[in-house]
Design a protein around this motif. Structure first.
Motif: not given
Ligand SMILES: Cc1cc2nc3c(=O)[nH]c(=O)nc-3n(C[C@H](O)[C@H](O)[C@H](O)COP(=O)(O)OP(=O)(O)OC[C@H]3O[C@@H](n4cnc5c(N)ncnc54)[C@H](O)[C@@H]3O)c2cc1C
Ligand SMILES: Cc1cc2nc3c(=O)[nH]c(=O)nc-3n(C[C@H](O)[C@H](O)[C@H](O)COP(=O)(O)OP(=O)(O)OC[C@H]3O[C@@H](n4cnc5c(N)ncnc54)[C@H](O)[C@@H]3O)c2cc1C
Lengths: 393, 314, 260
Positions: A229, A288-289, A291-292, A299-304, C186-188, C192
């Motif tokens: 990420i 995602a769940e 990590a969030m 703030e706004d992690p995204s998949v790399k 896409p962001s996390f 979701l």
């Protein structure tokens, strides 16, 4: 290639480490054969996490010995293994607090530099993390991560300088045995290489090599999935973080964070050579769940991107580093997803087994990782098991 | 009969002749042209095996509708249609197949009489597979021209006729409102050059040695997508899945890693030379000569050696 | 109004392609993914979405194809439609286009369809223009840039000889190239959030379509994997050895004679 003293099948981090250990003990006539290239198997895909937090004392001891090599790779091997000594933090929930404390104490007895720390210290190490649901933490300042590919190449280079030879693009088709003794190996092109000693260090591919000899390795290929990420912000250098509450591990790769799941979602696959290259949607959503939840400060992690790999799993999730019923035939396989951090000491242990039949690795008796333990019904299990976590502990 | 679509915006005169020769091996050829051919053109198309030339006033950069209508008027129920497998050619072909209710096959690299009518071969999955497909004669096929094998044609003396049709485009067809021409560039066309020298991220933005070496040996310059993305090379230079496909005698990939999408555009090259600093770059598994080294050094050495060997022009 | 984006589920280009006995792609073999070239389309559709508008991602394919719509939702689409029907196994481009056109019609108020320039597996690139013809709409293909203004769509197209600006009236179909701007991952939060967006699964009958005709068409009779090149001769450059090997190869093919 005439008739080497030892042939090693597989130039992953284990095979190359064994070659180096043998060569540095004076057995220079070693040939490593790989069907593809150095580090092309699980080694090249490894997260490369280095830590000693294990509930099996002998595994912890292998990791402790190996740490020396990671830390001083340039002096010992003459090449960098890209070791980032950022430390290793493990957080535990209330349910596992008792075994955790016992495990940390046992590690300290083994001389491992680890200790329990409180929430405030943990928060200083990972300021963006939410830590309220942890009961406690342990921190190993000497932990970190290195690069699998670079490590295999460093071992290979050092072994070569000591006289070993490494041949890539050469698959071993079978191991030849006569009168209960190894006589050589037959290559995929039909040629035979005579040798009295063969070490099979070919991960899950070891299984079909040994099956024709009546040796059934209890190794199953499993798929592991990881998500890289982009945190979208500079986090500074942070220790590797094993989160035993949400069951995930996180470490930095440059500016990015690599997430793996330790909730036991690895699943068996029928063919070690056929698995998807990228993580499945369910794995990404799970990541995602988790990590969030754990990192509200990002703030706004995204998949790399995502990646996958195959691990060679045994029934007790610990490796087989052992002689076999066939004279001159040895196995170093079944590393079950945690073979990287112990690889340097695995090389030494295997060299000892071949040359002396005993072990010189402190706190690691020669018979610990014997193949016959499954048949004997004495698997190598953690003394301090954690509930709900995968067995790599 | 087989009708052949020519004069497409993104095809070339040379590629058109290859298409005619491919078609001439299948059946009697009628070409559709976008303007009246002069005597030289008639002779060239005849030499390639065309029997009939039909033309109408059709703008190469105009909408595809009128081209589709003209072809539809040209072909009878048993006739095949061959178009160039370019963006424009594929568009006309697909619309025609839909309009006539005919089978469609895109991107053939060979076409022959056989099976129920025609047998074509093509590649799929970024050129990692070769497919053979059978279709009825009355199909619409598009074919690539780079690297295809064409049989020697039987020369013809084609008749020329103008298509009398109302070719007004439908009101909804897109119209070109502006065009910024690109410099033609020296040297051979990328798709026709015997040697292509391509640069990638490894050039670090400096294409000067690539251009100099290509200029010296009469090669065309290509690039990877990264180089286009970075603005180091213009989009029509891009070789690969979403760029052009080339099939030169020798393809030289300098500072290109060898991603499957790049390889898809140059697998048909007879010889591939890779220059890369990373001995483990995948391009070294897809070439004939691999040079492990810095492209700037290797190309500078090559330029110097060629210059030295060249006789001085007086 | 609604923007429809057509997305295709394809084998992951990083995975080896496996063909089943009937020469169709064994779609169960790998996880598959949203076609890389359709990511550009989703990205442009989301960017072009005007106030109070929605973006609907449509796919046709086997059950697993839903993953392509999921990714489109994660990238910002509002809704999804998955057309899945046994009768569609092995559908050709003409059938695919007919199904996608029917799905666009079923949306009701669509005035723009965005597609990728081609799929990464089949790669013919003709689906957009076929969808347009079936709908009776304009098609502006291979756009490196797209803008909407009023009732028109304007695109930039890179042709070999010029960069052209084209204008077409809405409703229209556009296809976008991989030079239209790098799609953002896409962001996390988006991943979701996408789980709550509606996805409608429909069969052919819900779209008012019959079983596709099996008139004699194209038939793939053989598929063989391309031979890899034999192992290369590797020269490690030192003191001009690299250039020497290069020039020797060119000279050996008489390709150094030019420009003398
Ligand atoms: C995604 C992932 C993350 C991981 N993270 C960590 C981590 O953080 N920390 C950690 O300690 N461990 C980790 N591991 C595990 C660790 O990487 C492996 O245990 C270790 O690299 C295994 O090394 P190996 O030499 O046994 O196997 P491999 O690297 O797989 O090497 C086996 C070699 O054998 C060759 N071979 C196979 N068959 C033949 C044949 N017939 N003839 C010749 N050659 C043959 C193959 O080509 C291959 O190169 C991870 C693994 C994966 C996949
Ligand atoms: C759907 C899709 C379609 C695509 N279509 C295309 C396409 O049509 N064409 C295309 O090219 N790509 C295409 N790509 C992109 C492709 O995947 C790769 O990203 C791209 O080809 C990489 O370009 P590169 O080799 O220049 O850069 P990199 O992969 O970054 O490689 C650069 C190489 O240069 C080497 N290097 C660095 N410095 C030097 C030096 N001084 N001397 C020599 N070597 C050096 C490095 O070792 C490295 O191997 C597509 C991708 C997708 C997803």
């Amino acid at each position: 290639m005439s008739s080497p003293d030892v042939v090693i099948v597989g130039a992953g981090v284990e095979g190359t480490s064994i070659a180096y250990a043998l060569a540095s003990r004076g057995t220079a006539d070693v040939t490593v054969l790989d069907r593809d290239a150095i580090g092309s198997g699980g080694t090249g895909r490894s997260a490369g996490i280095v830590r000693c937090h294990y509930g099996v004392p002998e595994v912890a001891a292998l990791a402790r010995e190996s740490l020396e090599v990671f830390q001083h790779a340039e002096e010992i091997l003459g090449a960098s293994v890209d070791f980032e000594q950022v430390g290793y933090l493990v957080g535990i929930g209330e349910d596992n607090l008792a075994p955790f404390r016992a495990s940390v104490a046992a590690q300290q007895t083994l001389g491992i530099d680890t200790g329990e720390i409180g929430h405030a210290e943990a928060a200083a190490l990972w300021p963006v993390a939410h830590l309220d649901d942890f009961a406690s933490f342990a921190y190993e300042p000497r932990g970190g991560y290195a690069d699998g590919y670079a490590t295999a190449h460093a071992f290979a280079g050092a072994a070569r300088r000591l006289g070993a030879s490494i041949t890539q693009g050469t698959a071993v088709a079978s191991v030849e045995v006569s009168g209960g003794r190894v006589t050589g190996v037959t290559l995929a092109d039909g040629t035979t290489l005579a040798t009295p000693t063969v070490v099979v260090a070919a991960s899950a591919w070891s299984v079909p090599l040994l099956a024709p000899l009546g040796i059934d390795l209890p190794i199953t290929p499993y798929l592991v999935q990881e998500v890289l990420i982009d945190p979208g912000q500079d986090l500074g250098a942070r220790p590797v973080f094993s989160d035993m509450v949400s069951k995930q591990y996180v470490h930095q790769r440059g500016h990015e964070l690599l997430f793996g799941d330790s909730g036991g979602f690895e699943r068996p696959i029928p063919d070690p050579d056929r698995f998807p290259s990228h993580a499945e949607d369910a794995a990404i959503e799970r990541c995602a769940e988790k990590a969030m939840h754990r990192f509200p400060g990002i703030e706004d992690p995204s998949v790399k991107t995502t990646s996958t790999g195959m691990i060679d799993v045994t029934p007790d999730w610990n490796p087989i580093i052992s002689a076999t019923p066939i004279n001159g035939l040895y196995v170093a396989a079944g590393f079950s997803g945690h073979g990287f951090k112990i690889a340097p000491a695995v090389g030494r242990l295997m060299a000892d087994l071949i040359l002396d039949g005993t072990s010189s690795v402190p706190d690691v008796p020669a018979e610990t990782f014997r193949f016959s333990r499954y048949e004997e019904g004495s698997p190598l299990l953690s003394k301090y098991p954690y509930v709900g976590a995968s067995k790599i502990r | 009969m087989i009708a052949v679509l020519l004069d497409q915006l993104d095809s070339t005169a040379e590629a058109d002749l290859i298409l005619v020769r491919l078609a001439a091996a299948v059946d009697e050829v009628t070409c559709l042209l976008g303007s009246a051919p002069d005597r030289d053109r008639v002779a060239a198309l005849g030499a390639a095996g065309a029997s009939h030339l039909a033309w109408a006033d059709l703008a190469p950069d105009g909408p595809s509708g009128p081209w589709v209508a003209a072809l539809a008027a040209l072909v009878g129920p048993d006739d095949a249609v061959l178009a160039p497998s370019t963006r424009a050619g594929n568009e006309v072909a697909a619309r025609l197949a839909l309009r006539l209710g005919r089978p469609l096959s895109v991107g053939a690299d060979s076409i022959a009489v056989g099976g129920p009518g025609l047998v074509v071969t093509s590649t799929a999955f970024t050129a990692t597979w070769h497919l053979t497909t059978e279709l009825p004669k009355a199909s619409v096929v598009t074919a690539v021209s780079a690297g295809v094998q064409v049989p020697p044609p039987t020369p013809r003396t084609p008749g020329v006729r103008r298509l009398e049709l109302d070719l007004t485009p439908a009101p909804h067809e897109p119209v070109v409102v502006a065009a910024a021409p690109k410099a033609a560039g020296a040297g051979p066309r990328l798709t026709e050059a015997a040697v292509v020298v391509s640069g990638g991220r490894g050039t670090d933005g400096d294409f000067s040695l690539i251009e100099e070496f290509a200029g010296l040996i009469g090669a065309a310059v290509g690039s990877s997508r990264v180089a286009v993305d970075q603005g180091w090379a213009s989009p029509e230079r891009q070789v690969g899945q979403t760029g052009v496909s080339v099939a030169p005698e020798v393809y030289i990939a300098a500072g290109i890693s060898g991603a499957v999408q790049h390889l898809a555009g140059m697998v048909a090259a007879k010889q591939v030379v890779a220059i890369n600093t990373d001995p483990d770059a995948p391009i070294f598994r897809a070439c004939d000569l691999g040079i492990v080294g810095d492209l700037h050094t290797v190309l500078a050495d090559a330029v110097a050696a060629v210059r030295k060997a060249q006789p001085v022009h007086c | 109004m609604t923007i429809v984006v057509c997305v295709k589920h394809v084998p992951d280009p990083a995975d080896p392609v496996v063909l089943a006995a009937d020469l169709r792609v064994d779609r169960e073999a790998g996880a598959g993914t949203l076609s890389g070239l359709d990511e550009y389309a989703v990205d442009q559709a989301v960017r072009l979405r005007r106030a109070r508008e929605r973006v609907v991602a449509v796919t046709m394919g086997p059950r697993g194809a839903r993953a392509a719509v999921t990714r489109a939702l994660q990238m910002g689409a509002d809704e999804g439609i998955v057309v899945s029907d046994e009768a569609l196994a092995g559908a050709d481009v003409l059938t695919t286009a007919a199904v996608l056109a029917a799905a666009v019609r079923s949306v009701g108020d669509a005035d723009l369809v965005v597609c990728g320039m081609s799929s990464t597996d089949g790669g013919s690139g003709v689906v957009p223009v076929l969808v347009a013809d079936l709908l009776g709409w304009a098609c502006a293909g291979h756009a490196a840039a797209v803008e909407l203004d009023g009732g028109r769509v304007t695109i930039q197209r890179d042709d070999p000889d010029a960069r052209r600006t084209l204008v077409a009236p809405l409703p229209a179909v556009v296809s976008v190239t991989d030079l239209s701007g790098e799609p953002t991952y896409p962001s996390f939060k988006a991943i979701l959030a996408a789980r709550r967006r509606p996805v409608r699964e429909v069969g052919l009958s819900e779209l008012g379509l019959g079983t596709p005709s099996t008139a004699p068409g194209t038939r793939t009779v053989s598929a063989v994997e391309a031979d890899p090149r034999p192992p290369a001769r590797i020269v490690t450059d030192s003191d001009g050895s690299g250039a020497a090997a290069l020039l020797e190869l060119l000279a050996g093919r008489s390709l150094l004679e030019v420009d003398r």
